[in-house]
Write a protein that holds these residues in place. Sequence first.
Motif, PDB file in Angstrom:
ATOM      1  N   TYR A  89     -14.003  -8.028  -1.355  1.00  0.00           N
ATOM      2  CA  TYR A  89     -12.801  -7.132  -0.996  1.00  0.00           C
ATOM      3  C   TYR A  89     -12.412  -6.346  -2.127  1.00  0.00           C
ATOM      4  O   TYR A  89     -12.177  -5.102  -2.245  1.00  0.00           O
ATOM      5  N   GLU A  90     -12.181  -7.009  -3.378  1.00  0.00           N
ATOM      6  CA  GLU A  90     -11.942  -6.230  -4.495  1.00  0.00           C
ATOM      7  C   GLU A  90     -12.709  -5.242  -5.161  1.00  0.00           C
ATOM      8  O   GLU A  90     -12.229  -4.178  -5.571  1.00  0.00           O
ATOM      9  N   SER A  91     -13.947  -5.541  -4.990  1.00  0.00           N
ATOM     10  CA  SER A  91     -14.926  -4.509  -5.353  1.00  0.00           C
ATOM     11  C   SER A  91     -15.046  -3.428  -4.219  1.00  0.00           C
ATOM     12  O   SER A  91     -15.353  -1.970  -4.947  1.00  0.00           O
ATOM     13  N   ALA A  92     -14.652  -3.586  -3.046  1.00  0.00           N
ATOM     14  CA  ALA A  92     -14.417  -2.488  -2.256  1.00  0.00           C
ATOM     15  C   ALA A  92     -13.364  -1.505  -2.371  1.00  0.00           C
ATOM     16  O   ALA A  92     -13.204  -0.473  -2.463  1.00  0.00           O
ATOM     17  N   MET A  93     -12.236  -2.227  -2.770  1.00  0.00           N
ATOM     18  CA  MET A  93     -10.919  -1.551  -2.902  1.00  0.00           C
ATOM     19  C   MET A  93     -10.914  -0.480  -3.735  1.00  0.00           C
ATOM     20  O   MET A  93     -10.101   0.418  -3.893  1.00  0.00           O
ATOM     21  N   GLU A  94     -11.446  -0.768  -5.152  1.00  0.00           N
ATOM     22  CA  GLU A  94     -11.430   0.346  -6.070  1.00  0.00           C
ATOM     23  C   GLU A  94     -12.144   1.726  -5.884  1.00  0.00           C
ATOM     24  O   GLU A  94     -11.350   2.785  -5.870  1.00  0.00           O
ATOM     25  N   PRO A  95     -13.330   1.906  -5.309  1.00  0.00           N
ATOM     26  CA  PRO A  95     -13.769   3.197  -4.784  1.00  0.00           C
ATOM     27  C   PRO A  95     -12.973   3.503  -3.660  1.00  0.00           C
ATOM     28  O   PRO A  95     -13.048   4.779  -3.408  1.00  0.00           O
ATOM     29  N   ILE A  96     -12.463   2.756  -2.846  1.00  0.00           N
ATOM     30  CA  ILE A  96     -11.905   3.166  -1.526  1.00  0.00           C
ATOM     31  C   ILE A  96     -10.429   3.947  -1.831  1.00  0.00           C
ATOM     32  O   ILE A  96     -10.387   5.145  -1.680  1.00  0.00           O
TER      33      ILE A  96
END
Length: 587
Positions: A338-345
């Motif tokens: 989740y945290e890996s996805a949140m940054e580029p989102i």
Amino acid sequence: MFFRRRSKYNLAVTVILIFLGFFVYNRFLQGPIHPPEPVRGPPPKEGQQHWTKHEYNHPVDSYLVLPTKYSRLPKIQHDFPRETWSQRSARVKKQDAVKEAFLHAWNGYKTHAWSRDEVSPTSGGFRDPFSGWGATLVDSLDTLIIMGLDKEFKEALIALEDIDFTITRQRDINVFETVIRYVGGFLAAYDLSKGKHPILLKKAVELSDMLYDCFDTKNRMPQARWNWATSLKGGEIHPGAATVMAELGSFSVEFTRLTQLTGDLKYYDAAQRIMNELDRAQETTNLPGLWPKFVDANSLKFTRNDFGIGACADSTYEYLPKEHIMVGGASDQYRRMYESAMEPIKKHLVFRAMTKDEDQHILFSADVKANSAKGPVTSHTYSAMHLSCFIGATIGLGAKLFNRPEDMYYARGLTDGCIWAYDVFPHGVMAEDFKVVPCDSMDSCAWDEKKWLNTISSDSEYARSRVKSEKLPPGVINVHDSNYKLRPEAIESVFYMWRISGDQFYQDAAWRMFKNVDAITRTNFGHSAVHDVRDDEPVKKDEMESFWTAETLKYFYLTFSEPNLVSLDDYVFNTEAHPLRRPTSSR
């Protein structure tokens, strides 16, 4: 003293009489439950085969083990103060209005499409887009429980006996849709009724055991649009070379819960193998942290360049924090993903829209193209899509769950963007997909009418004529899809933000949205999707997907319920709004 004692005596007698009255009515006067006769479709085709168990081509040697060392997770819901009598009265009236709308739609289905997938709400016919197994019936089971519709729930329970999952007219079964609607529907009703009705779990297992064959491939990735006849004959099946991301990455919540209830590891194993592959590939795509909207599930190549969190991708991201909850925080894998996805989102997808409401941070999520992991994002499509409106709920949940308070700015802004989208269209109902003018800065964005018109066309007169003829609200430059399809995503995020923040703004917005939607969609036999929300009299499409009663009206109802009714601290909602009991709570 005598009068006081007599008053207490009379009160006690009255309470006893009321209780006996309810008992007598429910036990004797209400009579037996008789569900309506199923609405019959065309007879089965000659020689049509029934599903039967058979040998797998690629059996699993050993199953992945479900983690059970649960952690104490943070509280999600706001601590709501005790409401006043007047507040409760106003809230209950709104809740009752939503319940009436549900019963209107349910009775239309019960009368004209009982046991079929969907009622045609204008003509009174029926449709079977989801294998003909009674999608609306199963999808609405938990809504019946939540709304206290005991008689209707009992009728539905009896009707479940007649659902035959071994036969279908569909050539291909959409496994994702089947899992979220049917399996999720059975499991939620089972959890909400505290396991009192074994048929619910029995049906969930019966269907899941059949669907399990779609994973019988060389790499154990599912054939998402499953040709079940090939499997039935013992033939080899293959995952799709252009599998929709959401249809690949959205099994974990339902199958984990099914394993928890049955003890059978094969369900969790099937979903977890997929998530392990997504975990492996997450940082290797053209936009590290995100997965492309389509993936070659056969070769497990994640090389396509289209990225977004709306259509084709949505629930894969939604299930990251939800699966963390579903395994009780026993694994840190989903937090990390989740945290890996949140940054580029936040960096590449979320943008602020230029609107007249300059004091509000109106946020939406773009679709982007990225041709290389080392190069920049090459293009943005600045759309406001109803399917993307779920993301406010997901980020709000993640902010509380993973202690990321700074993300509440995005959760609120993305939810507020969808509320704004409802408010600015003529009937107060959001169009399916439209484009807006992006701001140059997330911090400040003054309204600029000239910029708006120039984005529509460099010819200002032509731009003004388009604004008039296409009924474009200020800030909207193009309506790509003007439908309203009874979708739940906007009210989903409004519900979450209300339960998470307690901000009255969200409950007030929900009431506006409900009244406006009900006004333009109501028909004689339910509620219908409409062709164009900009028309003075929107034309009905004669379609009422099961998510109207399963999701949209449920989220409206729960927004006006007492906060402890299906608390976010006790349940995880699947992507079809089916609440599944969290493993840290009692079964």
